[in-house]
Design an enzyme around this catalytic site. Structure first.
Site, PDB file in Angstrom:
ATOM      1  N   GLY A 164      44.762  91.427  -5.312  1.00  0.00           N
ATOM      2  CA  GLY A 164      43.532  91.731  -4.596  1.00  0.00           C
ATOM      3  C   GLY A 164      43.571  93.125  -3.999  1.00  0.00           C
ATOM      4  O   GLY A 164      44.276  94.014  -4.486  1.00  0.00           O
ATOM      5  N   ASP A 165      42.827  93.299  -2.905  1.00  0.00           N
ATOM      6  CA  ASP A 165      42.717  94.627  -2.295  1.00  0.00           C
ATOM      7  C   ASP A 165      43.863  94.959  -1.341  1.00  0.00           C
ATOM      8  O   ASP A 165      44.121  96.123  -1.061  1.00  0.00           O
ATOM      9  CB  ASP A 165      41.396  94.738  -1.534  1.00  0.00           C
ATOM     10  CG  ASP A 165      41.272  93.694  -0.428  1.00  0.00           C
ATOM     11  OD1 ASP A 165      41.790  92.562  -0.602  1.00  0.00           O
ATOM     12  OD2 ASP A 165      40.653  93.996   0.613  1.00  0.00           O
ATOM     13  N   THR A 196      39.848  92.013   5.207  1.00  0.00           N
ATOM     14  CA  THR A 196      40.264  90.677   4.790  1.00  0.00           C
ATOM     15  C   THR A 196      39.083  90.054   4.048  1.00  0.00           C
ATOM     16  O   THR A 196      37.942  90.459   4.231  1.00  0.00           O
ATOM     17  CB  THR A 196      40.652  89.790   5.999  1.00  0.00           C
ATOM     18  OG1 THR A 196      39.509  89.648   6.849  1.00  0.00           O
ATOM     19  CG2 THR A 196      41.796  90.380   6.801  1.00  0.00           C
ATOM     20  N   GLY A 197      39.388  89.057   3.225  1.00  0.00           N
ATOM     21  CA  GLY A 197      38.319  88.432   2.456  1.00  0.00           C
ATOM     22  C   GLY A 197      38.450  88.769   0.981  1.00  0.00           C
ATOM     23  O   GLY A 197      39.530  89.174   0.525  1.00  0.00           O
ATOM     24  N   THR A 225      43.946  86.805   4.993  1.00  0.00           N
ATOM     25  CA  THR A 225      44.838  87.975   4.956  1.00  0.00           C
ATOM     26  C   THR A 225      44.997  88.395   6.403  1.00  0.00           C
ATOM     27  O   THR A 225      44.194  88.007   7.239  1.00  0.00           O
ATOM     28  CB  THR A 225      44.114  89.123   4.190  1.00  0.00           C
ATOM     29  OG1 THR A 225      43.866  88.706   2.863  1.00  0.00           O
ATOM     30  CG2 THR A 225      44.863  90.437   4.208  1.00  0.00           C
ATOM     31  N   GLY A 264      38.980  90.346  -2.109  1.00  0.00           N
ATOM     32  CA  GLY A 264      39.473  91.680  -2.427  1.00  0.00           C
ATOM     33  C   GLY A 264      38.757  92.356  -3.575  1.00  0.00           C
ATOM     34  O   GLY A 264      38.618  93.586  -3.588  1.00  0.00           O
ATOM     35  N   ARG A 311      47.259  87.951 -10.453  1.00  0.00           N
ATOM     36  CA  ARG A 311      46.037  88.524  -9.854  1.00  0.00           C
ATOM     37  C   ARG A 311      46.429  89.301  -8.588  1.00  0.00           C
ATOM     38  O   ARG A 311      47.167  88.808  -7.744  1.00  0.00           O
ATOM     39  CB  ARG A 311      45.051  87.409  -9.509  1.00  0.00           C
ATOM     40  CG  ARG A 311      43.779  87.891  -8.781  1.00  0.00           C
ATOM     41  CD  ARG A 311      43.900  87.781  -7.280  1.00  0.00           C
ATOM     42  NE  ARG A 311      42.655  88.094  -6.586  1.00  0.00           N
ATOM     43  CZ  ARG A 311      42.569  88.278  -5.266  1.00  0.00           C
ATOM     44  NH1 ARG A 311      43.642  88.204  -4.517  1.00  0.00           N
ATOM     45  NH2 ARG A 311      41.406  88.548  -4.696  1.00  0.00           N
TER      46      ARG A 311
HETATM   47  N1  GLY Z   1      41.858  90.279   0.694  1.00  0.00           N
HETATM   48  C1  GLY Z   1      42.872  89.551   0.067  1.00  0.00           C
HETATM   49  C2  GLY Z   1      42.702  89.339  -1.356  1.00  0.00           C
HETATM   50  O1  GLY Z   1      41.592  89.338  -1.870  1.00  0.00           O
HETATM   51  O2  GLY Z   1      43.697  89.129  -2.025  1.00  0.00           O
END
Ligand code: GLY
Length: 380
Positions: free
Chosen positions: A256-257, A277-278, A226, A280, A254
């Site tokens: 994420g964060d 990042t990482g 990300t 989520g 799906r």
């Molecule tokens: N941080 C990006 C995700 O998990 O989608």
């Protein structure tokens, strides 16, 4: 003792001796054990490491007195356009159906507004799309086909986001994980689950073979790369954005964060901003962006605030490293004085290089992330 434990030990014991019974969580208005920068420089723009080569675009805008949101968007839009970055925009790794689905959000400190989009297909610059939601609608978040339709109505170009490289990686992932996509039991080529032959069939020219090691990596460890980018101008105004193609090979839909205000990004013009990042899912459970900004509001420096967020992630697994090793997560924070910091769960990136983030406060450079665990993440 790992980095975080050392800091916490130092901070909590100092607090304990000075103010018996004082809340430990917000102890870091006291000096930190490590040499976190005490004063900042403005203007400054920071991002996850994948923004390094494009930070000058944002800095040019800041130096000309431009808006902080325009600055971060200039940087991340370049990453979204870059087919070499397989975690964001064009060339991002697709979902399990081979469709690239993008998520993004923006927060504008000076006007205290935000915009967000999720599960957007066929539109490359979703961070700008999130700003368009902020600027041109009475809503904050649009998702799925409605978001794509809104993008087209607003003049965003529809395009195929899958590159040859990301398409081949998707086929390799299918071959590895789905029986349907391997030669059948009656075929002379049938093999027990072992992707090595299929991999070399897919990456069958010298040009494609250069992607082979990377493909093995992303098939074995689906990434959630990300870009998060935060900027403060000379006046102390701050904005941020986070944009992503999300978890590789995810189930369609799906999210994420990255598009979640308070998780993948949070900005408060009075305090600063934070993003991630990482993986989520872990960040959403601790509302990382908001958590970090609130800790900075209480006086914690950005690095320690990021480490505290990581501690909460690890706490959700009772610090069970066997499980925690299955993912990675980074936090980034910048306060309105221009002091910045970042912390990672592990001390390296997936490619085994040291965990770093990108900073431009005069010239672009990398800075080391603190880490919760002084250990390497990937087990081969
Ligand atoms: N941080 C990006 C995700 O998990 O989608």
């Amino acid at each position: 003792m790992n980095n975080w434990t050392r800091r916490r030990f130092f901070l909590t014991s100092l607090t304990g001796s000075l103010v018996a019974g004082a809340g430990k969580l917000f102890a870091s208005s006291l000096p930190s054990a490590d040499a976190a920068p005490a004063s900042g420089k403005r203007p400054v723009i920071i991002s996850s490491l994948n923004g390094l080569k494009y930070l000058d675009r944002g800095m040019d805008i800041l130096k000309k007195g431009g808006d902080t949101l325009d600055a971060v968007l200039a940087t991340v839009s370049a990453v979204e356009d870059d087919p070499e970055d397989t975690s964001v925009g064009y060339g991002g790794l697709p979902n399990e159906d081979g469709e690239v689905e993008l998520d993004a959000c923006v927060m504008h400190g000076p006007t205290r507004r935000a915009g967000s989009v999720a599960s957007v297909r066929r539109i490359k610059n979703v961070a700008r799309l999130a700003k368009t939601v902020m600027d041109r609608t009475n809503h904050l978040m649009l998702v799925g086909p409605g978001a794509t339709r809104f993008a087209v109505d607003e003049g965003f170009e529809e395009t195929n986001l899958l590159t040859e490289r990301s398409r081949l990686a998707w086929l390799a992932w299918k071959a590895k994980t789905a029986e349907n996509w391997r030669p059948g039991l009656d075929s002379p080529e049938w093999k027990d689950p072992d992707d090595s032959k299929k991999m070399s069939q897919l990456f069958d020219t010298p040009e494609k073979q250069v992607w082979l090691a990377w493909a093995r990596q992303v098939v074995a460890h689906p990434p959630t790369g990300t870009i998060n980018c935060l900027a403060v101008n000379e006046k102390g105004e701050i904005s941020g954005t986070t944009t992503t193609s999300g978890l590789a090979w995810k189930i369609a839909g799906r999210v994420g964060d990255s598009p979640i205000i308070g998780a993948g990004l949070y900005v408060d013009g009075d305090v600063g901003g934070a993003g991630s990042t990482g993986r989520g899912e872990e960040n959403i459970k601790i509302a990382g962006g908001h958590t970090i900004v609130e800790m900075m509001r209480k006086g914690m420096n950005p690095t320690d605030a990021c480490l505290e967020a990581l501690h909460r992630v690890a706490r959700n697994y009772n610090h069970d490293k066997k499980r925690l090793r299955k993912f990675h997560i980074f936090f980034y924070a910048l306060n309105k004085d221009g002091v910045h910091g970042s912390a990672a769960l592990w001390n390296n990136h997936y490619d085994k290089s040291p965990a770093e983030y990108a900073v431009h406060d005069g010239s672009p450079r990398t800075a080391r992330c603190a880490s919760l665990y002084d250990e390497t993440v990937i087990e081969d």
